[in-house]
Design a protein around this motif. Structure first.
Motif, PDB file in Angstrom:
ATOM      1  N   SER A  23      40.999  26.949 118.447  1.00 43.63           N
ATOM      2  CA  SER A  23      40.259  25.844 119.046  1.00 43.63           C
ATOM      3  C   SER A  23      41.155  24.620 119.129  1.00 43.63           C
ATOM      4  O   SER A  23      41.760  24.219 118.134  1.00 43.63           O
ATOM      5  CB  SER A  23      39.015  25.508 118.227  1.00 43.63           C
ATOM      6  OG  SER A  23      38.366  24.359 118.752  1.00 43.63           O
ATOM      7  N   PRO A  26      37.799  19.648 118.698  1.00 45.22           N
ATOM      8  CA  PRO A  26      37.038  19.543 117.452  1.00 45.22           C
ATOM      9  C   PRO A  26      35.571  19.945 117.560  1.00 45.22           C
ATOM     10  O   PRO A  26      35.036  20.597 116.666  1.00 45.22           O
ATOM     11  CB  PRO A  26      37.192  18.060 117.081  1.00 45.22           C
ATOM     12  CG  PRO A  26      38.515  17.677 117.658  1.00 45.22           C
ATOM     13  CD  PRO A  26      38.597  18.428 118.958  1.00 45.22           C
ATOM     14  N   THR A  29      35.294  23.615 117.495  1.00 44.20           N
ATOM     15  CA  THR A  29      35.545  24.096 116.135  1.00 44.20           C
ATOM     16  C   THR A  29      34.282  23.999 115.298  1.00 44.20           C
ATOM     17  O   THR A  29      33.906  24.928 114.577  1.00 44.20           O
ATOM     18  CB  THR A  29      36.669  23.272 115.475  1.00 44.20           C
ATOM     19  OG1 THR A  29      37.859  23.405 116.248  1.00 44.20           O
ATOM     20  CG2 THR A  29      36.934  23.740 114.053  1.00 44.20           C
ATOM     21  N   GLU A  30      33.612  22.857 115.399  1.00 43.93           N
ATOM     22  CA  GLU A  30      32.384  22.663 114.630  1.00 43.93           C
ATOM     23  C   GLU A  30      31.297  23.640 115.068  1.00 43.93           C
ATOM     24  O   GLU A  30      30.535  24.153 114.245  1.00 43.93           O
ATOM     25  CB  GLU A  30      31.902  21.221 114.760  1.00 43.93           C
ATOM     26  CG  GLU A  30      32.825  20.219 114.079  1.00 43.93           C
ATOM     27  CD  GLU A  30      32.235  18.820 114.021  1.00 43.93           C
ATOM     28  OE1 GLU A  30      30.989  18.701 113.977  1.00 43.93           O
ATOM     29  OE2 GLU A  30      33.013  17.853 114.027  1.00 43.93           O
ATOM     30  N   ARG A  44      43.977  25.430 114.988  1.00 48.58           N
ATOM     31  CA  ARG A  44      43.136  24.282 115.309  1.00 48.58           C
ATOM     32  C   ARG A  44      43.953  23.171 115.963  1.00 48.58           C
ATOM     33  O   ARG A  44      45.177  23.261 116.073  1.00 48.58           O
ATOM     34  CB  ARG A  44      42.491  23.744 114.029  1.00 48.58           C
ATOM     35  CG  ARG A  44      43.520  23.231 113.007  1.00 48.58           C
ATOM     36  CD  ARG A  44      42.866  22.834 111.690  1.00 48.58           C
ATOM     37  NE  ARG A  44      43.843  22.413 110.691  1.00 48.58           N
ATOM     38  CZ  ARG A  44      44.193  21.154 110.469  1.00 48.58           C
ATOM     39  NH1 ARG A  44      43.647  20.181 111.171  1.00 48.58           N
ATOM     40  NH2 ARG A  44      45.089  20.844 109.552  1.00 48.58           N
ATOM     41  N   SER A  45      43.257  22.102 116.357  1.00 51.61           N
ATOM     42  CA  SER A  45      43.932  20.943 116.920  1.00 51.61           C
ATOM     43  C   SER A  45      44.285  19.962 115.811  1.00 51.61           C
ATOM     44  O   SER A  45      43.773  20.046 114.692  1.00 51.61           O
ATOM     45  CB  SER A  45      43.027  20.249 117.949  1.00 51.61           C
ATOM     46  OG  SER A  45      42.091  19.398 117.309  1.00 51.61           O
ATOM     47  N   GLU A  47      43.327  17.065 115.606  1.00 53.35           N
ATOM     48  CA  GLU A  47      42.184  16.192 115.370  1.00 53.35           C
ATOM     49  C   GLU A  47      41.087  16.859 114.545  1.00 53.35           C
ATOM     50  O   GLU A  47      40.122  16.198 114.160  1.00 53.35           O
ATOM     51  CB  GLU A  47      41.602  15.728 116.712  1.00 53.35           C
ATOM     52  CG  GLU A  47      42.579  14.879 117.515  1.00 53.35           C
ATOM     53  CD  GLU A  47      42.064  14.534 118.890  1.00 53.35           C
ATOM     54  OE1 GLU A  47      42.138  13.363 119.265  1.00 53.35           O
ATOM     55  OE2 GLU A  47      41.585  15.445 119.589  1.00 53.35           O
ATOM     56  N   ASP A  48      41.222  18.129 114.283  1.00 52.65           N
ATOM     57  CA  ASP A  48      40.199  18.845 113.521  1.00 52.65           C
ATOM     58  C   ASP A  48      40.266  18.476 112.049  1.00 52.65           C
ATOM     59  O   ASP A  48      41.281  18.709 111.384  1.00 52.65           O
ATOM     60  CB  ASP A  48      40.393  20.365 113.666  1.00 52.65           C
ATOM     61  CG  ASP A  48      39.752  20.909 114.919  1.00 52.65           C
ATOM     62  OD1 ASP A  48      38.548  20.666 115.111  1.00 52.65           O
ATOM     63  OD2 ASP A  48      40.447  21.581 115.695  1.00 52.65           O
ATOM     64  N   ASN A  49      39.178  17.924 111.531  1.00 49.05           N
ATOM     65  CA  ASN A  49      39.104  17.623 110.098  1.00 49.05           C
ATOM     66  C   ASN A  49      37.754  17.985 109.490  1.00 49.05           C
ATOM     67  O   ASN A  49      37.455  17.619 108.364  1.00 49.05           O
ATOM     68  CB  ASN A  49      39.397  16.139 109.837  1.00 49.05           C
ATOM     69  CG  ASN A  49      38.433  15.214 110.576  1.00 49.05           C
ATOM     70  OD1 ASN A  49      37.410  15.636 111.114  1.00 49.05           O
ATOM     71  ND2 ASN A  49      38.775  13.936 110.616  1.00 49.05           N
ATOM     72  N   THR A  55      40.755  22.977 107.380  1.00 51.45           N
ATOM     73  CA  THR A  55      41.866  22.031 107.509  1.00 51.45           C
ATOM     74  C   THR A  55      43.200  22.604 107.044  1.00 51.45           C
ATOM     75  O   THR A  55      44.240  21.970 107.256  1.00 51.45           O
ATOM     76  CB  THR A  55      41.575  20.733 106.733  1.00 51.45           C
ATOM     77  OG1 THR A  55      41.256  21.055 105.368  1.00 51.45           O
ATOM     78  CG2 THR A  55      40.384  20.003 107.345  1.00 51.45           C
TER      79      THR A  55
END
Length: 212
Positions: A23, A26, A29-30, A44-45, A47-49, A55
Motif C-alpha cells: 500500500s 495510508p 492501509t488502514e 507501505r508508504s 506516511e503510514d504510521n 510500522t
C-alpha cells in the motif's frame, strides 16, 4: 451410512495462496487492516504510521519536498508540479523484491501521495505484474465502497462485508442522534454550528472532495 472422516484425515488441506499487498496510500492501509488483512501487507508508504503494528514494514515511497514553513512548502510543490515532476519517489528495486500481488494506491491527488501513472508504469515492468487498485472516492458512500474494493483485491470479501456492516451500524447510530438533536430544536434557526475545514494554512486551502 458412510463416514468420510478417515479419508479426510489422510488428505492434506489444500494450500490457499494469500495475496501479498503493498500500500502506498495510508487510508488504504488502514482499510486493509480494518478488515483484518494486516498480515497480507508486505510494504507501505513513508506516511503510514497507523496501526502501529505495520510500522516495521519496508517503506517504498519518499517525498522530494523538505518542510520549512507552510508557505515555502507550497512554493516547492507548485514548482515541482509546473515542471512535471512527481513529488514522491518509489523504490522500484524494493518493490520487485517484495513481489506483491496487489498494489493499493490512489488517483485523487498527486500532491497527497504518489501519482497513479508512476505506480502503473512500475507495476507493468514487474514479472508477474501485480494488480493495481486505485481508490478514488468522491463521497462518504464511495469511501465505504472502497472497503469492499480492498477486500475483493486481497481475497477477503466476507471479512470486508462484515467490517462494512459494522461501519453502517455506527453511521446509523450517528444519524439517529443527530435526528433526535434536531427534534429537540438543537439546530435552531441557524441550522447548527458552522464548521470550516482548513487543510493548509499558508495559503489557505479548504478540504476538497477527498475529505468527505
Amino acid at each position: 451410512s458412510s463416514d468420510c472422516r478417515p479419508l479426510a484425515s489422510t488428505m492434506a488441506p489444500a494450500e490457499v495462496h494469500q495475496r501479498r499487498a503493498v500500500s502506498v496510500l495510508p487510508s488504504a492501509t488502514e482499510m486493509l487492516c480494518f478488515i483484518g488483512g494486516g498480515d497480507r501487507l508486505v510494504g507501505r508508504s513513508h506516511e503510514d504510521n497507523y496501526p502501529k503494528e505495520i510500522t516495521h514494514l519496508p517503506v517504498l515511497t519518499g517525498q522530494r519536498t523538505t518542510f520549512t514553513t507552510c508557505g515555502d512548502v507550497d512554493k516547492q510543490v507548485s514548482a515541482a508540479l509546473s515542471s512535471g515532476k512527481s513529488l514522491y519517489t518509489l523504490n522500484v528495486q524494493l518493490l520487485k523484491e517484495l513481489k506483491p500481488d496487489v498494489i493499493l494506491t490512489q488517483d485523487i491527488c498527486s500532491v497527497c501521495a504518489i501519482d497513479l501513472p508512476t505506480v502503473e508504469r512500475v507495476a507493468a515492468e514487474l514479472d508477474p505484474s501485480p494488480q493495481v487498485v486505485s481508490l478514488n472516492p468522491q463521497s462518504l458512500e464511495d469511501v465505504l465502497s472502497n472497503i469492499t474494493q480492498v477486500g475483493d483485491a486481497v481475497g477477503m470479501q466476507e471479512e470486508a462485508a462484515a467490517a462494512l456492516a459494522g461501519l453502517r451500524d455506527r453511521l446509523g447510530a450517528v444519524d439517529e442522534r443527530v435526528a433526535a438533536w434536531r427534534a429537540r430544536g438543537g439546530a435552531g434557526d441557524a441550522g447548527g454550528p458552522s464548521v470550516a475545514f482548513v487543510e493548509w494554512p499558508e495559503p489557505i486551502y479548504v478540504g476538497g472532495h477527498w475529505t468527505p
